[in-house]
Design a protein around this motif. Sequence first.
Motif, PDB file in Angstrom:
ATOM      1  N   SER A 100     124.047   6.638 -11.621  1.00  0.00           N
ATOM      2  CA  SER A 100     123.652   6.343 -13.008  1.00  0.00           C
ATOM      3  C   SER A 100     124.261   5.033 -13.482  1.00  0.00           C
ATOM      4  N   ALA A 101     125.526   4.810 -13.128  1.00  0.00           N
ATOM      5  CA  ALA A 101     126.185   3.567 -13.527  1.00  0.00           C
ATOM      6  C   ALA A 101     125.517   2.359 -12.877  1.00  0.00           C
ATOM      7  N   ALA A 102     125.150   2.500 -11.614  1.00  0.00           N
ATOM      8  CA  ALA A 102     124.508   1.389 -10.905  1.00  0.00           C
ATOM      9  C   ALA A 102     123.148   1.063 -11.518  1.00  0.00           C
ATOM     10  N   ALA A 103     122.385   2.096 -11.869  1.00  0.00           N
ATOM     11  CA  ALA A 103     121.075   1.852 -12.490  1.00  0.00           C
ATOM     12  C   ALA A 103     121.234   1.122 -13.813  1.00  0.00           C
ATOM     13  N   ARG A 104     122.245   1.500 -14.587  1.00  0.00           N
ATOM     14  CA  ARG A 104     122.460   0.856 -15.885  1.00  0.00           C
ATOM     15  C   ARG A 104     122.959  -0.577 -15.699  1.00  0.00           C
ATOM     16  N   ALA A 105     123.848  -0.782 -14.737  1.00  0.00           N
ATOM     17  CA  ALA A 105     124.340  -2.133 -14.466  1.00  0.00           C
ATOM     18  C   ALA A 105     123.199  -3.051 -14.040  1.00  0.00           C
ATOM     19  N   ASP A 106     122.319  -2.523 -13.205  1.00  0.00           N
ATOM     20  CA  ASP A 106     121.165  -3.304 -12.768  1.00  0.00           C
ATOM     21  C   ASP A 106     120.272  -3.659 -13.955  1.00  0.00           C
ATOM     22  N   ALA A 107     120.046  -2.691 -14.838  1.00  0.00           N
ATOM     23  CA  ALA A 107     119.176  -2.927 -15.991  1.00  0.00           C
ATOM     24  C   ALA A 107     119.763  -3.949 -16.953  1.00  0.00           C
ATOM     25  N   LEU A 108     121.086  -3.954 -17.095  1.00  0.00           N
ATOM     26  CA  LEU A 108     121.750  -4.849 -18.050  1.00  0.00           C
ATOM     27  C   LEU A 108     122.171  -6.179 -17.438  1.00  0.00           C
ATOM     28  N   GLY A 109     122.080  -6.292 -16.118  1.00  0.00           N
ATOM     29  CA  GLY A 109     122.449  -7.545 -15.476  1.00  0.00           C
ATOM     30  C   GLY A 109     123.940  -7.806 -15.470  1.00  0.00           C
ATOM     31  N   VAL A 110     124.713  -6.811 -15.015  1.00  0.00           N
ATOM     32  CA  VAL A 110     126.157  -6.973 -14.900  1.00  0.00           C
ATOM     33  C   VAL A 110     126.568  -6.544 -13.493  1.00  0.00           C
ATOM     34  N   PRO A 111     127.404  -7.322 -12.797  1.00  0.00           N
ATOM     35  CA  PRO A 111     127.791  -6.953 -11.441  1.00  0.00           C
ATOM     36  C   PRO A 111     128.656  -5.695 -11.426  1.00  0.00           C
ATOM     37  N   PHE A 112     128.415  -4.826 -10.467  1.00  0.00           N
ATOM     38  CA  PHE A 112     129.140  -3.572 -10.311  1.00  0.00           C
ATOM     39  C   PHE A 112     129.545  -3.435  -8.854  1.00  0.00           C
ATOM     40  N   LEU A 113     130.859  -3.423  -8.608  1.00  0.00           N
ATOM     41  CA  LEU A 113     131.377  -3.178  -7.268  1.00  0.00           C
ATOM     42  C   LEU A 113     131.848  -1.728  -7.214  1.00  0.00           C
ATOM     43  N   CYS A 114     131.070  -0.886  -6.557  1.00  0.00           N
ATOM     44  CA  CYS A 114     131.358   0.538  -6.467  1.00  0.00           C
ATOM     45  C   CYS A 114     132.418   0.781  -5.394  1.00  0.00           C
ATOM     46  N   SER A 115     133.462   1.492  -5.759  1.00  0.00           N
ATOM     47  CA  SER A 115     134.606   1.665  -4.868  1.00  0.00           C
ATOM     48  C   SER A 115     134.418   2.781  -3.859  1.00  0.00           C
ATOM     49  N   SER A 116     133.967   3.963  -4.324  1.00  0.00           N
ATOM     50  CA  SER A 116     134.127   5.173  -3.509  1.00  0.00           C
ATOM     51  C   SER A 116     132.872   6.000  -3.290  1.00  0.00           C
ATOM     52  N   ALA A 117     131.827   5.837  -4.066  1.00  0.00           N
ATOM     53  CA  ALA A 117     130.647   6.699  -3.941  1.00  0.00           C
ATOM     54  C   ALA A 117     129.862   6.338  -2.684  1.00  0.00           C
ATOM     55  N   VAL A 118     129.349   7.361  -1.974  1.00  0.00           N
ATOM     56  CA  VAL A 118     128.752   7.113  -0.668  1.00  0.00           C
ATOM     57  C   VAL A 118     127.252   7.386  -0.584  1.00  0.00           C
ATOM     58  N   LEU A 119     126.650   7.995  -1.587  1.00  0.00           N
ATOM     59  CA  LEU A 119     125.226   8.347  -1.513  1.00  0.00           C
ATOM     60  C   LEU A 119     124.396   7.123  -1.113  1.00  0.00           C
ATOM     61  N   ASP A 120     123.572   7.262  -0.087  1.00  0.00           N
ATOM     62  CA  ASP A 120     122.796   6.124   0.407  1.00  0.00           C
ATOM     63  C   ASP A 120     121.974   5.481  -0.703  1.00  0.00           C
ATOM     64  N   THR A 121     121.238   6.322  -1.448  1.00  0.00           N
ATOM     65  CA  THR A 121     120.352   5.810  -2.494  1.00  0.00           C
ATOM     66  C   THR A 121     121.142   5.624  -3.792  1.00  0.00           C
ATOM     67  N   LEU A 122     122.100   4.707  -3.751  1.00  0.00           N
ATOM     68  CA  LEU A 122     122.879   4.420  -4.953  1.00  0.00           C
ATOM     69  C   LEU A 122     121.981   3.797  -6.019  1.00  0.00           C
ATOM     70  N   THR A 123     120.944   3.101  -5.576  1.00  0.00           N
ATOM     71  CA  THR A 123     119.900   2.610  -6.477  1.00  0.00           C
ATOM     72  C   THR A 123     118.541   2.917  -5.842  1.00  0.00           C
ATOM     73  N   GLU A 124     117.545   3.146  -6.695  1.00  0.00           N
ATOM     74  CA  GLU A 124     116.212   3.487  -6.183  1.00  0.00           C
ATOM     75  C   GLU A 124     115.531   2.283  -5.540  1.00  0.00           C
ATOM     76  N   GLN A 125     115.833   1.096  -6.069  1.00  0.00           N
ATOM     77  CA  GLN A 125     115.240  -0.131  -5.549  1.00  0.00           C
ATOM     78  C   GLN A 125     116.359  -1.121  -5.217  1.00  0.00           C
ATOM     79  N   PRO A 126     116.106  -2.069  -4.314  1.00  0.00           N
ATOM     80  CA  PRO A 126     117.126  -3.084  -4.034  1.00  0.00           C
ATOM     81  C   PRO A 126     117.514  -3.838  -5.295  1.00  0.00           C
ATOM     82  N   THR A 127     118.792  -4.111  -5.432  1.00  0.00           N
ATOM     83  CA  THR A 127     119.307  -4.828  -6.599  1.00  0.00           C
ATOM     84  C   THR A 127     120.302  -5.890  -6.158  1.00  0.00           C
TER      85      THR A 127
END
Length: 370
Positions: A100-127
């Motif tokens: 959810s955080a990655a989707a919002r970061a992508d929508a708002l145009g802010v870089p997000f370096l995710c530390s620990s989450a492993v789910l492959d589909t962290l975003t639905e589309q390439p960002t």
Amino acid sequence: MSGPPSSPGTRRADGTAVRIGALVPLSPPGWVEAGRQLLAGLELAVDEVNDAGGIAGRPLELVVRDTAADPRKAEAAVDELVGLGVTALAGEYHSVVARSAAARADALGVPFLCSSAVLDTLTEQPTPWVARLAPAQSHGWRIYADFLLGAGHRRVAVAAEPSVYWASGARLLRDRLAPRGGTVTELDMRALTPADLCGELVADGATALLLLVGHPEPAMSIVGSVRRDRRLAGIMIGAPAGQPEFAAWATALGDDGAAVPFLRYLPERLGPLGARVEAALRARLAQAPSFVAFEGYDTIAVLAEALRSHGTDRARVAESWPRVAVEGTRGTIRFSRTPGIGVWQWAWPPVQVVDRDPADPERLRILHTG
């Protein structure tokens, strides 16, 4: 929004700080111990950056928000942090929350370096906005499946709760085991008590039970029930998501919590930087740091290098992902595009399967490396 406004020891009142928004689970139902480890790594690295002069003379400030394992709280936190003027976002442990955080970061145009989450589909589309340090679930859980096969386990049961993360894990295990003669039986913990589960395991004939459930409950109750059932004396309990990594597991379960293999993302031996950071984290936490603390430290190390070399403009930070090469605590960190993964990915951190030694549950044994 709950959570401290900024990290103690990194606040600056002069208004010149470069602000990094940190997303961390610090209250239930979030995995609080993981959140504290993650935050300790983030804070240590920020302190070291500031001790070395900051970013072009400007201090780095960590603005912390508690996600409590709630995707909606994470989205609201991203909105708030962007409004506060953070240059980038960092952190998060829970995969569904990070998504959810990655989707919002992508929508708002802010870089997000995710530390620990492993789910492959962290975003639905390439960002271009999101990068990740942790290995993708498909990478780590395939290594875990190979460990199971190498240990002779062909009949595997999973105690599962409903979530995208657990469902993905079960599918990955099945896809890896099936071509090699293995089977995976899913047991729905919404419909079973831990005692009921024991009966199902006896009937199934599984030689390994994997915990794809929340921590501390029902994971700890399941372990206790299985360990007490004499019919299941020979079954291996495993926890690929890493529940036994943290001290609370050993404290609550004692000897019952030993010999439960799990994934962690550390090398067999730490180099000089890793050893120095381990000592500093141990002093800060008053206990052995988990791999999650190292992920926190490495997150800030990468962001600091991106900020020094590319400036504090959000777009330029995001553009730096494929260009940075940072010596982290667990190896040289570089990001690339990986098939099936829509974010910039470090491919790959070191991966181990480890457990707590039955002879000394405080000691971790390396069983398999990927």
